[in-house]
Design a protein around this motif. Structure first.
Motif, PDB file in Angstrom:
ATOM      1  N   TRP A 142      -9.091 -23.325 -31.011  1.00  0.00           N
ATOM      2  CA  TRP A 142      -8.751 -21.985 -31.576  1.00  0.00           C
ATOM      3  C   TRP A 142      -8.145 -21.403 -30.191  1.00  0.00           C
ATOM      4  O   TRP A 142      -8.918 -21.419 -29.314  1.00  0.00           O
ATOM      5  N   ARG A 143      -6.896 -20.800 -30.434  1.00  0.00           N
ATOM      6  CA  ARG A 143      -6.501 -20.040 -29.268  1.00  0.00           C
ATOM      7  C   ARG A 143      -5.810 -18.545 -29.960  1.00  0.00           C
ATOM      8  O   ARG A 143      -5.034 -18.750 -30.667  1.00  0.00           O
ATOM      9  N   GLU A 181       1.080 -17.476 -37.016  1.00  0.00           N
ATOM     10  CA  GLU A 181       0.680 -19.008 -36.628  1.00  0.00           C
ATOM     11  C   GLU A 181       1.786 -19.378 -35.686  1.00  0.00           C
ATOM     12  O   GLU A 181       3.198 -19.531 -36.106  1.00  0.00           O
ATOM     13  N   TRP A 182       1.279 -20.316 -34.477  1.00  0.00           N
ATOM     14  CA  TRP A 182       2.574 -20.871 -33.674  1.00  0.00           C
ATOM     15  C   TRP A 182       2.131 -22.204 -33.384  1.00  0.00           C
ATOM     16  O   TRP A 182       2.522 -22.805 -32.322  1.00  0.00           O
ATOM     17  N   GLY A 183       1.181 -22.959 -33.989  1.00  0.00           N
ATOM     18  CA  GLY A 183       0.756 -24.234 -33.934  1.00  0.00           C
ATOM     19  C   GLY A 183      -0.674 -24.288 -34.670  1.00  0.00           C
ATOM     20  O   GLY A 183      -1.128 -23.572 -35.020  1.00  0.00           O
ATOM     21  N   ASN A 184      -1.216 -25.444 -34.356  1.00  0.00           N
ATOM     22  CA  ASN A 184      -2.422 -25.880 -35.070  1.00  0.00           C
ATOM     23  C   ASN A 184      -3.374 -25.150 -34.355  1.00  0.00           C
ATOM     24  O   ASN A 184      -3.974 -25.547 -33.001  1.00  0.00           O
ATOM     25  N   ALA A 200       1.168 -14.046 -30.262  1.00  0.00           N
ATOM     26  CA  ALA A 200       2.065 -14.099 -28.950  1.00  0.00           C
ATOM     27  C   ALA A 200       1.605 -14.848 -27.873  1.00  0.00           C
ATOM     28  O   ALA A 200       1.843 -15.715 -26.994  1.00  0.00           O
ATOM     29  N   GLU A 201       0.503 -14.328 -27.279  1.00  0.00           N
ATOM     30  CA  GLU A 201      -0.304 -14.587 -26.006  1.00  0.00           C
ATOM     31  C   GLU A 201      -0.748 -15.851 -26.223  1.00  0.00           C
ATOM     32  O   GLU A 201      -0.441 -16.756 -24.987  1.00  0.00           O
ATOM     33  N   ALA A 202      -1.303 -16.506 -27.162  1.00  0.00           N
ATOM     34  CA  ALA A 202      -1.919 -17.818 -27.304  1.00  0.00           C
ATOM     35  C   ALA A 202      -0.727 -18.691 -27.083  1.00  0.00           C
ATOM     36  O   ALA A 202      -0.661 -19.852 -26.670  1.00  0.00           O
ATOM     37  N   ALA A 203       0.396 -18.406 -27.749  1.00  0.00           N
ATOM     38  CA  ALA A 203       1.667 -19.253 -27.925  1.00  0.00           C
ATOM     39  C   ALA A 203       2.220 -19.379 -26.442  1.00  0.00           C
ATOM     40  O   ALA A 203       2.662 -20.449 -26.222  1.00  0.00           O
ATOM     41  N   HIS A 261       0.000 -21.615 -24.467  1.00  0.00           N
ATOM     42  CA  HIS A 261      -0.065 -22.785 -24.903  1.00  0.00           C
ATOM     43  C   HIS A 261       1.406 -23.750 -24.575  1.00  0.00           C
ATOM     44  O   HIS A 261       1.338 -24.854 -24.169  1.00  0.00           O
ATOM     45  N   TYR A 262       2.333 -23.101 -24.692  1.00  0.00           N
ATOM     46  CA  TYR A 262       3.703 -23.653 -24.688  1.00  0.00           C
ATOM     47  C   TYR A 262       4.405 -23.468 -23.361  1.00  0.00           C
ATOM     48  O   TYR A 262       4.949 -24.292 -22.755  1.00  0.00           O
ATOM     49  N   PHE A 263       4.127 -22.500 -22.602  1.00  0.00           N
ATOM     50  CA  PHE A 263       4.702 -22.222 -21.356  1.00  0.00           C
ATOM     51  C   PHE A 263       3.689 -21.957 -20.206  1.00  0.00           C
ATOM     52  O   PHE A 263       4.160 -21.559 -19.120  1.00  0.00           O
ATOM     53  N   GLN A 264       2.301 -21.754 -20.269  1.00  0.00           N
ATOM     54  CA  GLN A 264       1.153 -21.665 -19.487  1.00  0.00           C
ATOM     55  C   GLN A 264       1.580 -20.161 -18.528  1.00  0.00           C
ATOM     56  O   GLN A 264       1.670 -19.906 -17.498  1.00  0.00           O
ATOM     57  N   LYS A 265       2.091 -19.137 -19.550  1.00  0.00           N
ATOM     58  CA  LYS A 265       2.200 -17.847 -18.957  1.00  0.00           C
ATOM     59  C   LYS A 265       1.756 -16.851 -19.988  1.00  0.00           C
ATOM     60  O   LYS A 265       1.537 -17.168 -21.213  1.00  0.00           O
TER      61      LYS A 265
END
Length: 248
Positions: free
Chosen positions: A60-61, A181-184, A189-192, A195-199
């Motif tokens: 979970w993120r 939701e932005w993925g499994n 927004a922060e988790a996404a 997760h995708y851009f490391q920022k």
């Protein structure tokens, strides 16, 4: 016979009372959100259970971020992609609903025509287009199950009206961006962004924001296709529209 009629009336009254109490409960929950941010949504809890059931552990993120710490390009991109009339409608964008119905009707007619020509072959299912606003999506995810019935749709409308009545547009968008939701197992927004851009979500560029916005209708699908040509092409389209939307 009289007793049976009396019992039936009592049953109807209890049913009506239960319905009214349920609506008051939902409205009360929404009103409470004006002062206390919800820690989770019904959809998130459902997804958490599915992840634990299938994987044996909870991946979970999610990190709550106030509106000021979410990059404005992400707000613009999400509005341009999901609900460009967000600041001007009252929760339901009837033009979008009408267009969605029209597209879905045409898709269904095309499917039936193909099926008639290929009685023994397989025909791909038509793509169903949604007409839900950001407020409607939030209403569904906050308190309701994922089933598609007229009763649930009616309940979604009640919660949508409550959200628009008790909360500001800025608050609604902030809740949406923190719980969508932005993925499994990736929510908000922060988790996404991590997760995708490391920022952080506060540091997203316009291009990064547009890519995240394009993922929203099918986040778990696009999570597995990071090099998707559709993602890149659609992100360019969203970037061109971003400055045309109003941010609350």
């Amino acid at each position: 016979m009289r007793y049976a009629l009396y019992a039936f009336k009592q049953w109807l009254l209890l049913l009506l009372a239960g319905f009214v109490l349920l609506q008051l409960f939902f409205i009360g929950r929404v009103g409470f959100m004006a002062v206390v941010d919800p820690s989770s949504t019904a959809f998130e809890r459902s997804q958490a259970w599915q992840i634990v059931s299938s994987q044996g552990r909870l991946l979970w993120r999610q990190t709550w971020m106030p509106s000021e710490q979410i990059a404005k390009p992400l707000k613009r991109a999400v509005l341009a992609s999901e609900d460009s009339a967000f600041t001007s409608h009252n929760g339901v964008w009837w033009d979008a609903v009408e267009k969605a119905w029209s597209k879905n009707a045409k898709a269904q007619a095309k499917l039936e025509a193909q099926a008639a020509q290929k009685k023994n072959g397989k025909v791909a299912a038509p793509k169903i287009v949604g007409g839900s606003t950001i407020t409607q999506q939030l209403a569904k995810n906050l308190l309701l199950s994922g089933e598609r019935t007229l009763i649930r749709k009616g309940q979604e409308w009640v919660i949508t009206v409550a959200l628009e009545s008790f909360l500001s547009k800025k608050k609604i968008l902030t809740l949406y961006l923190n719980h969508v939701e932005w993925g499994n197992g990736v929510f908000g927004a922060e988790a996404a962004a991590r997760h995708y851009f490391q920022k952080s979500a506060s540091q997203l560029t316009e291009w990064e924001a547009a890519r995240l916005a394009v993922m929203l209708p099918r986040p778990r699908y696009f999570e597995k296709l990071p090099q998707s040509v559709y993602l890149s092409d659609r992100a360019q389209t969203i970037m061109a529209r971003m400055n045309d939307v109003a941010v609350p």
